[in-house]
Design an enzyme around this catalytic site. Structure first.
Site, short mmCIF file in Angstrom:
data_model
loop_
_atom_site.label_atom_id
_atom_site.label_comp_id
_atom_site.label_asym_id
_atom_site.label_seq_id
_atom_site.Cartn_x
_atom_site.Cartn_y
_atom_site.Cartn_z
N GLU A 4 0.86 -1.18 0.00
CA GLU A 4 0.00 0.00 0.00
C GLU A 4 0.90 1.23 0.00
OE1 GLU A 4 -2.78 0.30 3.28
OE2 GLU A 4 -3.81 1.97 2.32
N CYS A 30 -6.63 0.65 2.97
CA CYS A 30 -7.63 1.72 2.99
C CYS A 30 -7.54 2.63 1.78
CB CYS A 30 -7.47 2.56 4.24
SG CYS A 30 -7.86 1.67 5.75
N ASN A 82 -12.04 -3.45 0.51
CA ASN A 82 -10.94 -3.69 1.46
C ASN A 82 -11.55 -4.05 2.80
OD1 ASN A 82 -8.30 -3.71 2.65
ND2 ASN A 82 -8.72 -1.67 3.44
N GLU A 83 -11.48 -3.14 3.76
CA GLU A 83 -12.08 -3.44 5.07
C GLU A 83 -13.50 -2.89 5.08
OE1 GLU A 83 -9.40 -1.85 8.01
OE2 GLU A 83 -8.33 -3.75 8.18
O1 AHR Z 1 -2.12 -1.61 6.92
C1 AHR Z 1 -2.59 -0.37 7.30
C2 AHR Z 1 -4.11 -0.29 7.24
O2 AHR Z 1 -4.66 -1.18 8.15
C3 AHR Z 1 -4.72 -0.71 5.93
O3 AHR Z 1 -4.73 0.31 5.02
C4 AHR Z 1 -6.11 -1.08 6.32
O4 AHR Z 1 -6.68 -2.02 5.46
C5 AHR Z 1 -5.96 -1.56 7.74
O5 AHR Z 1 -6.87 -0.97 8.57
#
Ligand code: AHR
Length: 662
Positions: free
Chosen positions: A51, A249, A380-381
């Site tokens: 990321e 995220c 994602n989440e």
């Molecule tokens: O890894 C950091 C963050 O942690 C990521 O962006 C997210 O998916 C998780 O909450």
């Protein structure tokens, strides 16, 4: 509880609980049944999560040294210092061609009147400075247009003492309305970790400039405009089974306008529309106002990287939902089509014939052959019924067109609780291929959860441990460390993942990279500064699992039980068909040395010795660092085999890997 005490207490508790068979355990062998494979280990088992957080892409793996090269940051001259002697208004102005270039509207106009050295310069500070290496070639370039020729542009690298360590001059040769590119290369005379780029002008006239850029020659595979080779090498050394990308995220965005859109990351870099990075402002305690995404590392480069290092690509796409911790903005389901189409088009971009609409784009970028994409994450989440409702629409469209294509689905932010429980039921009810579980938890959690998957259903959805890292303090704390305690507890947990490879098909630590002067989140697997990079204790755990992967899980037991905490031992075993080896992984999470006999049932004609790789230190607080990058790192030796037995001395707080030809 301090960490030494934690292990002492848990060891004592384990000893008390199992008092009646402590004596028997000591006499018992660790029994490995070599010829009783219980599950296949997927080639994708151990991968990496990428990321653009902590200056992971811009200022990190993407080797561009100029910050705000296209003047598109909210403050157009952020990162630049204009110095003019004597001062005169308007020598450098920022203009906007919005009507004709939506992706990259701003540029600068430089007006010169008999300029000589010392009159007008623009200095770029780089991403926390620029890492410059002695004798290396640097490629300086920019886009320009001018009515008449004659202006000379000088580029100088300056060190922290303001001394020139490399320079070049070039006179743009074209004139007219069209934008053109000009390049000049030069070598640096010195190494400097905090260099800056100064540009100064000579002559009279007006020149428009954009995309002012500086790249080192030594990028990964020497690709012009490419990636930082030392950082990629650390990834390649792990031999990851997959690369998850672009997050995280960052996929979701603060709101939908800031979501990641892969189509905007293709083609010439000057046409890739800049976007604010969500980690720019996410944490009030770690603000990073100069953090934007240039997408120089875009989806083409991502697929190419995965191919380079033999990893399966695992793109994660926005599912029509912005980050639920932020705006939680939703696309109405009747407006979801463009999002679903993005997913279908990405498959075509990766796999389509070079004559298909998106295959043609890939081919034009230099890769006529398909990338062979097999899976993708939807969201994602994300969580809640709103997620499941949208996921079903994606699932129907993607499976309808590509029945064999696998979808990774989100189980939210946590590995337990109401959100997790309801999603777990909902995802299984729609026969989700792969469920993505995240665990940012204390080391104790990792030790206590080594059996998490022992009773998961085998014939339903597979599990992807898509983001995990032991937190030495707590999630989002700036005090988290990548110490040996976090790493050894992850190793213990990972033996549980490997033992359950029949249901866990993938796992990746997160986040991957962090720049020492620009991070937002810790802990992270690999730390870098402008010139150096090192793998943490956690990195070496990941690497040992990944490079000792094996292809079939075989049972390893102590007193007929899986080894997941008895006497603070954690173990898994597998065979590797390709190399015809047995691979045993054992974690001793206690402060005492332990002696065990490994009994290799079913073995014939074992040699006299196997390979032993140990990761160990007595200090649970130990960390690697730029000065001591290998302070905790694997040490290789041999281990004697006597008939079908191996006497293993597990050092205190150790992670051992044993490889035996079978
Ligand atoms: O890894 C950091 C963050 O942690 C990521 O962006 C997210 O998916 C998780 O909450």
């Amino acid at each position: 509880m301090n960490i030494q005490k934690f292990f002492t207490v848990s060891l004592f508790a384990t000893a008390l609980l199992s008092h009646s068979f402590v004596h028997a355990q000591k006499k018992s062998d660790l029994v490995v049944k070599i010829n009783t494979p219980v599950a296949d280990i997927q080639p994708t088992m151990w991968g990496v999560f990428f990321e653009d957080i902590n200056l992971g892409a811009d200022g990190g793996i993407y080797a561009e040294l100029v910050k705000n090269r296209s003047f598109e940051f909210f403050k157009p001259l952020m990162g630049w210092k204009v110095d003019q002697q004597p001062f005169k208004e308007g020598a450098v102005t920022v203009l906007n061609r919005q009507g004709s270039n939506l992706a990259n509207p701003r540029f600068i106009r430089v007006s010169l009147n008999n300029a000589v050295k010392g009159n007008l310069s623009m200095t770029n500070e780089g991403f926390r400075g620029m890492g410059i290496k002695k004798d290396l070639r640097y490629d300086f370039s920019f886009m320009y247009r001018q009515a008449a020729t004659g202006i000379i542009i000088h580029a100088e690298l300056i060190n922290a003492k303001n001394e020139i360590i490399g320079s070049a001059a070039t006179s743009p040769a074209g004139a007219g309305e069209d934008w053109k590119k000009q390049s000049v290369s030069f070598h640096s005379a010195a190494t400097e970790s905090k260099a800056q780029l100064r540009i100064w002008f000579e002559g009279t006239g007006v020149i428009d400039m954009d995309m002012i850029s500086l790249f080192p020659e030594d990028t990964w595979k020497k690709r012009p405009g490419g990636m930082r080779a030392d950082m990629i090498q650390l990834l390649a050394d792990m031999k990851p089974g997959f690369i998850r990308f672009p997050g995280g995220c960052i996929v979701e965005g603060f709101d939908l306008s800031q979501r990641y859109q892969w189509k905007k990351t293709l083609g010439p870099v000057e046409d890739r529309q800049l976007l604010i990075n969500r980690w720019n402002f996410e944490f009030a305690h770690r603000p990073t106002p100069d953090y934007f995404q240039t997408f120089g590392l875009g989806f083409f480069e991502y697929f190419q990287l995965a191919e380079d290092i033999g990893a399966e690509p695992l793109p994660i796409l926005n599912c029509g939902m912005a980050c639920q911790f932020n705006s939680a903005e939703l696309v109405p389901v009747d407006k979801l089509d463009p999002y679903v189409q993005d997913a279908l088009d990405l498959i075509e971009f990766a796999n389509g014939d070079a004559n298909s609409t998106w295959g043609k784009v890939r081919s034009a970028m230099g890769h006529p052959a398909p990338f062979n994409l097999k899976m993708m994450g939807v969201g994602n989440e994300n969580w809640g019924p709103q997620y499941v409702e949208r996921l079903k629409i994606f699932q129907k469209a993607i499976k309808g067109k590509y029945p064999e294509f696998k979808l990774v689905t989100s189980s939210g932010t946590d590995p337990n609780g109401d959100r997790f429980d309801s999603l777990n039921v909902a995802l299984r009810s729609i026969k989700a291929d792969i469920i993505d579980e995240h665990y940012y938890r204390k080391p104790e959690w990792f030790l206590a959860n080594a059996k998490r998957y022992d009773n998961y259903p085998r014939n339903e959805s597979k599990i992807f441990g898509g983001e995990y890292a032991a937190q030495s303090d707590k999630t989002v704390s700036i005090d988290n460390k990548n110490n040996w305690l976090t790493a050894i507890s992850e190793a213990a947990f990972m033996t549980g993942l490997e033992r359950n490879a029949g249901v866990v098909s993938m796992a990746s630590y997160a986040p991957l990279f962090a720049h020492i002067d620009g991070w937002q989140w810790t802990p992270d697997l690999i730390w870098v500064d402008n010139l150096r990079s090192y793998g943490t204790t956690d990195y070496y755990v990941q690497k040992l699992f990944s490079t000792n992967k094996g292809s079939k899980v075989v049972p390893i037991t102590l007193n007929n039980e899986v080894i997941a905490g008895q006497d603070s031992l954690y173990a898994s075993a597998c065979t590797d068909i390709a190399t015809n080896e047995l691979i045993i992984k054992i974690v001793n999470a206690s402060a005492k040395e332990q002696s065990n006999t490994l009994s290799l049932d079913g073995a014939k004609n074992l040699g006299k010795e196997g390979k032993l790789i140990i990761l160990q230190t007595n200090d649970l607080n130990a960390v690697n660092s730029f000065d001591q990058p290998n302070f905790v790192s694997p040490k290789e030796s041999t281990i004697a085999i006597k008939g079908k037995k191996i006497n293993l001395i597990s050092q205190p707080y150790s992670f051992s890997v044993i490889r035996v030809k079978i």
